[in-house]
Design a protein around this motif. Structure first.
Motif, PDB file in Angstrom:
ATOM      1  N   PRO A   1       0.830  -1.215   0.000  1.00 53.43           N
ATOM      2  CA  PRO A   1       0.000   0.000   0.000  1.00 53.43           C
ATOM      3  C   PRO A   1       0.865   1.266   0.000  1.00 53.43           C
ATOM      4  CG  PRO A   1      -0.868  -1.595   1.554  1.00 53.43           C
ATOM      5  CD  PRO A   1       0.451  -2.135   1.085  1.00 53.43           C
ATOM      6  N   ALA A   2       0.413   2.258  -0.743  1.00 54.58           N
ATOM      7  CA  ALA A   2       1.144   3.531  -0.788  1.00 54.58           C
ATOM      8  C   ALA A   2       1.256   4.121   0.614  1.00 54.58           C
ATOM      9  CB  ALA A   2       0.427   4.507  -1.712  1.00 54.58           C
ATOM     10  N   GLY A   3       2.421   4.668   0.914  1.00 52.68           N
ATOM     11  CA  GLY A   3       2.636   5.289   2.223  1.00 52.68           C
ATOM     12  C   GLY A   3       3.215   4.352   3.259  1.00 52.68           C
ATOM     13  N   THR A   4       3.489   3.094   2.893  1.00 52.97           N
ATOM     14  CA  THR A   4       4.124   2.179   3.841  1.00 52.97           C
ATOM     15  C   THR A   4       5.566   2.617   4.077  1.00 52.97           C
ATOM     16  OG1 THR A   4       2.734   0.351   3.087  1.00 52.97           O
ATOM     17  CG2 THR A   4       4.750  -0.219   4.283  1.00 52.97           C
ATOM     18  N   TRP A   5       5.959   2.635   5.358  1.00 49.46           N
ATOM     19  CA  TRP A   5       7.301   3.110   5.698  1.00 49.46           C
ATOM     20  C   TRP A   5       8.313   1.968   5.649  1.00 49.46           C
ATOM     21  CZ3 TRP A   5       8.523   8.105   6.243  1.00 49.46           C
ATOM     22  CH2 TRP A   5       7.502   9.011   6.547  1.00 49.46           C
ATOM     23  N   VAL A   6       9.441   2.216   5.010  1.00 47.10           N
ATOM     24  CA  VAL A   6      10.605   1.340   5.113  1.00 47.10           C
ATOM     25  C   VAL A   6      11.742   2.165   5.699  1.00 47.10           C
ATOM     26  CG1 VAL A   6       9.916  -0.156   3.210  1.00 47.10           C
ATOM     27  CG2 VAL A   6      11.353   1.841   2.743  1.00 47.10           C
ATOM     28  N   GLN A   7      12.671   1.483   6.343  1.00 43.64           N
ATOM     29  CA  GLN A   7      13.765   2.191   7.003  1.00 43.64           C
ATOM     30  C   GLN A   7      15.106   1.686   6.523  1.00 43.64           C
ATOM     31  OE1 GLN A   7      14.221   1.583  11.230  1.00 43.64           O
ATOM     32  NE2 GLN A   7      15.217   3.564  11.513  1.00 43.64           N
ATOM     33  N   SER A   8      16.005   2.628   6.270  1.00 45.18           N
ATOM     34  CA  SER A   8      17.378   2.291   5.948  1.00 45.18           C
ATOM     35  C   SER A   8      18.240   2.568   7.168  1.00 45.18           C
ATOM     36  CB  SER A   8      17.872   3.137   4.771  1.00 45.18           C
ATOM     37  OG  SER A   8      19.277   3.057   4.646  1.00 45.18           O
ATOM     38  N   ARG A   9      19.051   1.593   7.541  1.00 47.53           N
ATOM     39  CA  ARG A   9      19.945   1.811   8.672  1.00 47.53           C
ATOM     40  C   ARG A   9      20.859   2.998   8.370  1.00 47.53           C
ATOM     41  NH1 ARG A   9      23.637  -3.103   9.452  1.00 47.53           N
ATOM     42  NH2 ARG A   9      24.611  -2.182   7.607  1.00 47.53           N
TER      43      ARG A   9
ATOM     44  N   LEU B   1      21.485  -1.779   4.905  1.00 49.01           N
ATOM     45  CA  LEU B   1      20.318  -2.585   5.264  1.00 49.01           C
ATOM     46  C   LEU B   1      19.047  -1.747   5.128  1.00 49.01           C
ATOM     47  CD1 LEU B   1      19.261  -5.281   6.507  1.00 49.01           C
ATOM     48  CD2 LEU B   1      19.502  -4.180   8.742  1.00 49.01           C
ATOM     49  N   VAL B   2      18.055  -2.290   4.429  1.00 49.63           N
ATOM     50  CA  VAL B   2      16.739  -1.658   4.294  1.00 49.63           C
ATOM     51  C   VAL B   2      15.720  -2.632   4.871  1.00 49.63           C
ATOM     52  CG1 VAL B   2      15.033  -0.672   2.732  1.00 49.63           C
ATOM     53  CG2 VAL B   2      17.476  -0.411   2.243  1.00 49.63           C
ATOM     54  N   THR B   3      14.862  -2.146   5.790  1.00 50.95           N
ATOM     55  CA  THR B   3      13.948  -3.047   6.487  1.00 50.95           C
ATOM     56  C   THR B   3      12.516  -2.534   6.455  1.00 50.95           C
ATOM     57  OG1 THR B   3      14.311  -1.933   8.610  1.00 50.95           O
ATOM     58  CG2 THR B   3      15.766  -3.767   8.075  1.00 50.95           C
ATOM     59  N   LEU B   4      11.585  -3.488   6.614  1.00 49.26           N
ATOM     60  CA  LEU B   4      10.180  -3.191   6.862  1.00 49.26           C
ATOM     61  C   LEU B   4       9.847  -3.771   8.230  1.00 49.26           C
ATOM     62  CD1 LEU B   4       7.211  -2.423   6.153  1.00 49.26           C
ATOM     63  CD2 LEU B   4       6.996  -4.731   5.193  1.00 49.26           C
ATOM     64  N   THR B   5       9.508  -2.915   9.187  1.00 45.88           N
ATOM     65  CA  THR B   5       9.113  -3.362  10.527  1.00 45.88           C
ATOM     66  C   THR B   5       7.935  -2.513  10.990  1.00 45.88           C
ATOM     67  OG1 THR B   5      10.688  -1.845  11.568  1.00 45.88           O
ATOM     68  CG2 THR B   5      11.459  -4.092  11.165  1.00 45.88           C
ATOM     69  N   GLY B   6       7.201  -3.027  11.968  1.00 44.61           N
ATOM     70  CA  GLY B   6       6.138  -2.236  12.574  1.00 44.61           C
ATOM     71  C   GLY B   6       4.893  -2.093  11.741  1.00 44.61           C
ATOM     72  N   SER B   7       4.751  -2.876  10.665  1.00 47.09           N
ATOM     73  CA  SER B   7       3.541  -2.800   9.854  1.00 47.09           C
ATOM     74  C   SER B   7       2.487  -3.732  10.431  1.00 47.09           C
ATOM     75  CB  SER B   7       3.842  -3.194   8.406  1.00 47.09           C
ATOM     76  OG  SER B   7       2.643  -3.328   7.664  1.00 47.09           O
ATOM     77  N   ALA B   8       1.258  -3.214  10.534  1.00 46.18           N
ATOM     78  CA  ALA B   8       0.153  -4.063  10.984  1.00 46.18           C
ATOM     79  C   ALA B   8      -0.411  -4.893   9.848  1.00 46.18           C
ATOM     80  CB  ALA B   8      -0.948  -3.187  11.574  1.00 46.18           C
ATOM     81  N   TRP B   9       0.084  -4.660   8.640  1.00 43.65           N
ATOM     82  CA  TRP B   9      -0.512  -5.277   7.463  1.00 43.65           C
ATOM     83  C   TRP B   9       0.395  -6.293   6.784  1.00 43.65           C
ATOM     84  CZ3 TRP B   9      -5.431  -3.743   7.406  1.00 43.65           C
ATOM     85  CH2 TRP B   9      -5.737  -2.524   8.029  1.00 43.65           C
ATOM     86  N   LEU B  10       1.698  -6.149   6.949  1.00 38.14           N
ATOM     87  CA  LEU B  10       2.647  -6.994   6.242  1.00 38.14           C
ATOM     88  C   LEU B  10       3.664  -7.585   7.211  1.00 38.14           C
ATOM     89  CD1 LEU B  10       3.411  -4.657   3.199  1.00 38.14           C
ATOM     90  CD2 LEU B  10       1.784  -6.572   3.269  1.00 38.14           C
ATOM     91  N   ALA B  11       4.119  -8.783   6.918  1.00 36.21           N
ATOM     92  CA  ALA B  11       5.168  -9.404   7.728  1.00 36.21           C
ATOM     93  C   ALA B  11       6.485  -8.660   7.495  1.00 36.21           C
ATOM     94  CB  ALA B  11       5.309 -10.875   7.353  1.00 36.21           C
ATOM     95  N   PRO B  12       7.370  -8.616   8.496  1.00 36.74           N
ATOM     96  CA  PRO B  12       8.646  -7.910   8.332  1.00 36.74           C
ATOM     97  C   PRO B  12       9.501  -8.534   7.229  1.00 36.74           C
ATOM     98  CG  PRO B  12       8.214  -8.400  10.649  1.00 36.74           C
ATOM     99  CD  PRO B  12       7.211  -9.170   9.848  1.00 36.74           C
TER     100      PRO B  12
END
Length: 554
Positions: free
Chosen positions: A287-295, A321-332
């Motif tokens: 979904p648009a607006g999902t946050w990803v984080q780069s170390r 490292l680029v990660t997806l964490t903290g999403s209620a909709w998608l697995a990390p």
């Protein structure tokens, strides 16, 4: 007529007559800088900037557009301090100076103008019209909030059901809130919602799919808050619910490149795409607006196609490292990108630093050079930053010979005088065509010690008689403290140097009492000087040496 008046004034002055000046001409507003006035649903608030209020203070309320007051307020109470521990619980140096009215009981609901009146410096009336506006109406409150449905990333619509009432401030009774405007808040934004004629809400609502996990429960769910339009997000007049989401499907971060190349210490751009595995087995854009984080590179949002653009820090050859964490909709999920520093040099592996008890500083760092086109002599500054200062002071300069290509060399600075507590760093100075990467830093400090009291007695003394050695060892307890106290339980060595000799001889050792004092005796044999030394300091203290005390032996 004007000439006659001037003549009369001149005559009166000549005769010594003092003409009285009307006191009204000296009258003034006791608050020339103004004051604050505001309202909430039922109260009037004033703040004159101090605890002293003007004389005969009152507030008149007029219906909007009318010149006739319908209510006058003369009684006020201090505004309570909502944060008594600001700036501290012990000393609130900025107490509230405002006052407020009691909750108002007006005859009619509506919009009222607020006029503030009080006495001037000479008792004359001072009137400030329209200082504020009071919207005196039903006070909305959400009484029930339900969310029907368990959404997932592909089916994000639920049904919002709620009830709202309005409190009538005239008599404190509640009634259903007809056509009331409420706000539905999620982490992704706010949506207006209207109640029906009976104060009910029943409406579909679609999540964006970019909301993060509920921070309170820490589980897989998102927060929903329904509140009155003019209330804040945490208002007690609203209600909050956590909506559980279905277990997030697998997600995948696909980066555009397997390797990034940029100078050491810089940030290199990285692009990619975030997708998830749908129920039909195909991979779909997040979904648009999902946050990803780069170390070390910050956060980035996905677009409608799941794409994002971020940065990774070039820190030697440590992978990005680029990660997806903290999403209620998608697995990390996560993805790594190899880092290949372009032509540059920087320190990696930290800074090995020692501060000896005799106040000598030694530093060693590893300077890595990358992709050098030719052998180079790299300049390194040894810099010191005093504790509490932002200025770096150069204490020494070193040069490191680096061959062409990639290499790592140790850079050492040993035996530097200790200037006091503070930070040390080794910093490569960028040369033409060779940018500078990270420096290496370390904070160094020890506790000060001293032997301010020392005495060898008696003076003179006969040969064969005892000589008493007394003194006191002190320390400051902390490296940045200026208060000295006795340092107990520590070994102190006593040294003797005969008159005419150049070398000191260890005469014996004693231990300080709890208050730092020490006392010991030796037999007088020859003329010479005595000295006490604390030269076995622990890792966090400095050594100390007393003054010399000469004793004449007869």
């Amino acid at each position: 007529m004007r000439k006659r008046s001037l003549a009369a004034l001149c005559t009166a002055t000549a005769l010594g007559v003092v003409l009285a000046i009307p006191t009204a001409a000296l009258a003034a507003d006791p608050h020339p800088s103004g004051f604050k006035a505001w309202t909430d649903s039922t109260r009037i608030y004033l703040d004159f900037g101090g605890s002293k209020l003007p004389q005969h203070l009152k507030v008149n309320l007029r219906k909007a557009g009318s010149a006739t007051p319908v209510a006058t307020i003369t009684s006020f109470e201090p505004t309570p301090d909502e944060d008594p521990c600001s700036p501290s619980c012990q000393d609130d140096t900025d107490p509230e100076t405002g006052i407020r009215s009691a909750p108002l009981r007006l005859a009619d609901l509506g919009v009222y103008s607020v006029d503030v009146l009080y006495d001037g410096t000479e008792g004359e009336p001072v009137v400030h019209k329209d200082k504020a506006t009071l919207a005196y109406g039903l006070i909305p409150r959400v009484t029930a909030l339900r969310v029907v449905g368990t959404p997932d990333v592909e089916h994000r619509t639920v049904t919002i059901k709620a009830d709202a009432v309005g409190l009538d401030p005239r008599n404190d009774t509640e009634q259903p809130l007809p056509n009331g405007k409420l706000m539905l808040d999620t982490a992704a934004g706010s949506t207006p919602v209207l109640t029906d004629a009976a104060g009910h809400v029943e409406t579909p609502f679609t999540f964006t799919g970019s909301e993060e996990d509920d921070p309170v429960t820490g589980g897989t769910g998102v927060q929903v808050t329904l509140r009155p339009e003019k209330e804040g997000a945490n208002s007690p007049l609203g209600q909050t619910r956590t909506v559980q989401t279905s277990q997030g499907p697998s997600s995948r971060i696909t980066l555009d490149a397997a390797t990034v190349k940029a100078p050491d210490g810089s940030k290199a751009p990285v692009g990619g795409r975030l997708t998830f595995k749908g129920a039909d087995g195909t991979w779909k854009p997040a979904p648009a607006g999902t946050w990803v984080q780069s170390r070390d590179g910050g956060w980035a949002k996905t677009g409608a196609d799941g794409r994002f653009a971020t940065q990774v820090l070039v820190d030697g050859r440590i992978s990005g490292l680029v990660t997806l964490t903290g999403s209620a909709w998608l697995a990390p999920s996560y993805a790594t990108v190899a880092v290949d520093p372009s032509t540059s040099a920087g320190f990696h592996g930290g800074l090995t630093a020692t501060l000896t008890a005799d106040r000598k500083v030694s530093l060693t760092g590893k300077l890595s050079a990358y992709d050098l086109p030719a052998a180079s002599k790299l300049k390194v500054l040894v810099e010191f930053q005093p504790n509490g200062s932002s200025e770096w002071i150069t204490k020494a300069t070193r040069y490191s010979a680096a061959p062409a290509g990639d290499s790592t060399r140790a850079v050492t600075a040993a035996g530097l005088p200790y200037p006091g507590p503070g930070g040390w760093r080794l910093r490569y100075v960028a040369a033409s065509g060779i940018p500078a990467g990270p420096d290496a830093r370390r904070f160094l400090a020890r506790v000060n010690t001293a032997i301010p009291e020392f005495n060898a007695a008696p003076e003179p003394v006969k040969a064969g008689k005892p000589i008493g050695i007394t003194g006191k060892l002190t320390h400051t307890r902390y490296y940045n403290e200026t208060t000295w106290s006795g340092y107990g339980g520590q070994p102190v060595r006593i040294y003797f140097r005969a008159t005419g000799a150049t070398a000191w001889t260890l005469a014996g050792t004693t231990t300080t009492a709890a208050d730092g004092t020490f006392k010991t005796f030796f037999t007088a044999a020859k003329d010479g000087a005595w000295q006490a030394r604390y030269d076995q300091a622990t890792y966090d203290h400095f050594n100390a040496t007393s003054r010399e005390d000469l004793v004449d032996v007869q």
